[in-house]
Design a protein around this motif. Structure first.
Motif, PDB file in Angstrom:
ATOM      1  N   UNK A  88      -5.773  -1.623  25.176  1.00 25.43           N
ATOM      2  CA  UNK A  88      -5.813  -0.261  24.604  1.00 25.43           C
ATOM      3  C   UNK A  88      -4.732  -0.119  23.525  1.00 25.43           C
ATOM      4  N   UNK A  89      -3.517  -0.605  23.822  1.00 27.95           N
ATOM      5  CA  UNK A  89      -2.409  -0.502  22.848  1.00 27.95           C
ATOM      6  C   UNK A  89      -2.756  -1.223  21.549  1.00 27.95           C
ATOM      7  N   UNK A  90      -3.359  -2.415  21.671  1.00 31.67           N
ATOM      8  CA  UNK A  90      -3.709  -3.191  20.477  1.00 31.67           C
ATOM      9  C   UNK A  90      -4.843  -2.528  19.695  1.00 31.67           C
ATOM     10  N   UNK A  91      -5.830  -1.975  20.399  1.00 31.06           N
ATOM     11  CA  UNK A  91      -6.944  -1.296  19.711  1.00 31.06           C
ATOM     12  C   UNK A  91      -6.416  -0.084  18.953  1.00 31.06           C
ATOM     13  N   UNK A  92      -5.529   0.702  19.595  1.00 29.09           N
ATOM     14  CA  UNK A  92      -4.944   1.870  18.927  1.00 29.09           C
ATOM     15  C   UNK A  92      -4.186   1.455  17.668  1.00 29.09           C
ATOM     16  N   UNK A  93      -3.360   0.412  17.814  1.00 30.66           N
ATOM     17  CA  UNK A  93      -2.556  -0.039  16.670  1.00 30.66           C
ATOM     18  C   UNK A  93      -3.453  -0.574  15.555  1.00 30.66           C
ATOM     19  N   UNK A  94      -4.533  -1.272  15.923  1.00 30.53           N
ATOM     20  CA  UNK A  94      -5.478  -1.788  14.924  1.00 30.53           C
ATOM     21  C   UNK A  94      -6.078  -0.645  14.118  1.00 30.53           C
ATOM     22  N   UNK A  95      -6.462   0.448  14.806  1.00 28.33           N
ATOM     23  CA  UNK A  95      -7.028   1.613  14.102  1.00 28.33           C
ATOM     24  C   UNK A  95      -6.002   2.179  13.123  1.00 28.33           C
ATOM     25  N   UNK A  96      -4.761   2.293  13.580  1.00 22.34           N
ATOM     26  CA  UNK A  96      -3.699   2.848  12.728  1.00 22.34           C
ATOM     27  C   UNK A  96      -3.476   1.964  11.500  1.00 22.34           C
ATOM     28  N   UNK A  97      -3.427   0.638  11.722  1.00 24.30           N
ATOM     29  CA  UNK A  97      -3.196  -0.283  10.605  1.00 24.30           C
ATOM     30  C   UNK A  97      -4.353  -0.267   9.607  1.00 24.30           C
ATOM     31  N   UNK A  98      -5.586  -0.159  10.112  1.00 26.35           N
ATOM     32  CA  UNK A  98      -6.752  -0.066   9.207  1.00 26.35           C
ATOM     33  C   UNK A  98      -6.667   1.209   8.376  1.00 26.35           C
ATOM     34  N   UNK A  99      -6.314   2.312   9.030  1.00 24.00           N
ATOM     35  CA  UNK A  99      -6.210   3.606   8.331  1.00 24.00           C
ATOM     36  C   UNK A  99      -5.114   3.528   7.267  1.00 24.00           C
ATOM     37  N   UNK A 100      -3.966   2.940   7.627  1.00 22.35           N
ATOM     38  CA  UNK A 100      -2.858   2.824   6.664  1.00 22.35           C
ATOM     39  C   UNK A 100      -3.254   1.954   5.473  1.00 22.35           C
ATOM     40  N   UNK A 101      -4.039   0.886   5.750  1.00 21.71           N
ATOM     41  CA  UNK A 101      -4.489   0.005   4.665  1.00 21.71           C
ATOM     42  C   UNK A 101      -5.405   0.770   3.711  1.00 21.71           C
ATOM     43  N   UNK A 102      -6.339   1.553   4.280  1.00 21.19           N
ATOM     44  CA  UNK A 102      -7.270   2.341   3.454  1.00 21.19           C
ATOM     45  C   UNK A 102      -6.499   3.333   2.589  1.00 21.19           C
ATOM     46  N   UNK A 103      -5.541   4.045   3.228  1.00 22.31           N
ATOM     47  CA  UNK A 103      -4.769   5.053   2.492  1.00 22.31           C
ATOM     48  C   UNK A 103      -3.927   4.413   1.387  1.00 22.31           C
ATOM     49  N   UNK A 104      -3.396   3.225   1.676  1.00 21.38           N
ATOM     50  CA  UNK A 104      -2.572   2.521   0.681  1.00 21.38           C
ATOM     51  C   UNK A 104      -3.422   2.080  -0.513  1.00 21.38           C
ATOM     52  N   UNK A 105      -4.655   1.648  -0.229  1.00 17.82           N
ATOM     53  CA  UNK A 105      -5.538   1.140  -1.278  1.00 17.82           C
ATOM     54  C   UNK A 105      -6.232   2.264  -2.055  1.00 17.82           C
TER      55      UNK A 105
END
Length: 434
Positions: A88-105
């Motif tokens: 669960x912790x890894x899935x949550x962090x993966x979602x956050x990192x994907x969102x941050x990547x999208x926002x950065x790009x």
């Protein structure tokens, strides 16, 4: 060499369970660093069941999607180990990192879209298989793409395509680069039901728990196109007088190349699944993928997959791990149950020097449309070092038994693209189930 061989002090701390030193090193250490096996410190923490180290590394934004030499991510290793809270912790962090990547790009993506002219484009997808019965039932689709300013509209009848299942519909994706708030940038229209849904980048707790149930009930899979040995040679035509093959693709003259050495590698792991699981989970997976309600126990509680019994300690020392051949280290977690297959594909690509769009422009457009698995495969392919020109017709493997032929059959820069195409029709209602 000293303990943190090759600058892998973080890895050594994790291996030895030295949480205090790990915490001190993380202030300056590179949390993305890989060791000689391609593992990050997070890979090791997950495989060894060091839960405190996992949480500390995630707090320092350790990447969840990064792959080791064998092609496995920390999330894949967490599913194998079977601790539900860690997954669960890894899935949550993966979602956050994907969102941050999208926002950065997003700003550079919007800038790139604004800088190119407005256009209309048609992409034809034809799916074929070397398995005759499969080939007969495979879908085809024509995607229509309109681009105006920093907005894109994609119309398609092929909603999703994976593992020999595909979903038909009449769907439009609207991307509005200037959306306020930015979370409203991507909207999906269901034109048959006259519903719309704003694509959120944050899942509810229920959605994350459901996703974890699916992960814990399924094979761990990795499918990738091996590009190491790919070469391009000019395709030839004619029986007696051989010459370089050319053809017209839509209105564009193209030079045809054979793609040599294209291999699709597919691997599955199921050491976390028992025989009983394999039988029971088939039914559960069908329910979950169709969106049916989850199993409920006698007390009216949702039945969730529980954590597995941890694997017995491997007893492998840090030195033994370090000295193993790259990628050949002893098992650290659960003993692998691994099935590998690879298939070589014969393929061609037609490159046109007079196509109005550049490859880099196309990549910018495709990044917007990336929710589709088959589009991300196209994006993956186009990022390779291609021959000169623009790939107007391509063959790419999608699954081990399925190849897609993609044809850019129509393209025109236009200054009369209607702005209403990028608006949600007034008659459409928000999807109440999303």
């Amino acid at each position: 060499m000293a303990g943190g061989e090759g600058g892998c002090e973080l890895h050594e701390c994790v291996f030895k369970g030295d949480l205090r030193r790990l915490s001190a090193l993380l202030r300056t250490g590179d949390v993305e660093k890989k060791d000689r096996h391609g593992n990050t410190a997070l890979h090791l923490a997950v495989m060894l069941g060091r839960k405190d180290c996992v949480q500390l590394l995630l707090a320092h934004n350790a990447p969840v999607r990064i792959k080791n030499l064998a092609g496995w991510t920390p999330l894949a290793e967490a599913i194998s180990y079977g601790d539900r809270q860690t997954i669960i912790s890894l899935v949550r962090k993966l979602k956050t990192q994907c969102r941050e990547h999208i926002e950065k790009r997003r700003p550079s993506l919007v800038k790139a879209l604004k800088s190119m002219g407005d256009f209309y484009m048609e992409l034809k997808w034809d799916f074929t298989s070397w398995v005759p019965l499969v080939s007969r039932i495979l879908p085809s689709d024509i995607c229509k793409i309109h681009k105006r300013g920093s907005s894109i509209r994609l119309d398609t009848t092929l909603v999703d395509f994976s593992d020999m299942r595909w979903e038909r519909g009449d769907v439009s994706f609207l991307f509005n680069g200037g959306a306020k708030p930015p979370e409203h940038a991507l909207t999906v229209l269901d034109n048959k039901a006259q519903l719309f849904q704003r694509v959120r980048y944050e899942e509810t707790e229920m959605e994350i728990e459901d996703e974890v149930d699916i992960y814990m009930s399924s094979d761990i899979t990795a499918v990738q196109m091996s590009t190491k040995s790919i070469t391009f040679t000019r395709a030839q035509s004619g029986w007696i007088f051989r010459e370089d093959r050319k053809e017209m693709v839509g209105a564009f003259e193209a030079e045809v190349y054979d793609i040599n050495g294209m291999v699709l590698e597919s691997r599955k792991r199921r050491e976390h699944l028992s025989e009983e699981d394999l039988q029971k989970n088939k039914a559960i997976m069908e329910q979950l993928t169709k969106g049916y309600a989850q199993a409920i126990d006698l007390n009216g509680e949702l039945m969730r997959r529980g954590s597995l019994t941890p694997p017995t300690s491997s007893g492998v020392t840090w030195q033994e791990y370090l000295e193993a051949e790259p990628g050949q280290y002893p098992t650290l977690g659960r003993k692998l149950v691994n099935k590998e297959s690879s298939k070589a594909f014969r393929a061609t690509v037609a490159m046109s020097s007079n196509f109005p769009l550049s490859v880099s422009m196309l990549l910018d457009v495709l990044e917007v449309i990336a929710p589709f698995k088959h589009f991300s495969k196209l994006r993956e392919f186009i990022q390779m070092k291609l021959p000169p020109g623009f790939p107007v017709k391509i063959d790419i493997p999608i699954l081990p038994t399925v190849t897609a032929k993609i044809t850019f059959q129509d393209f025109a820069f236009r200054d009369d693209i209607d702005s209403k195409l990028f608006e949600i029709p007034a008659s459409y209602e928000e999807d109440p189930n999303r």
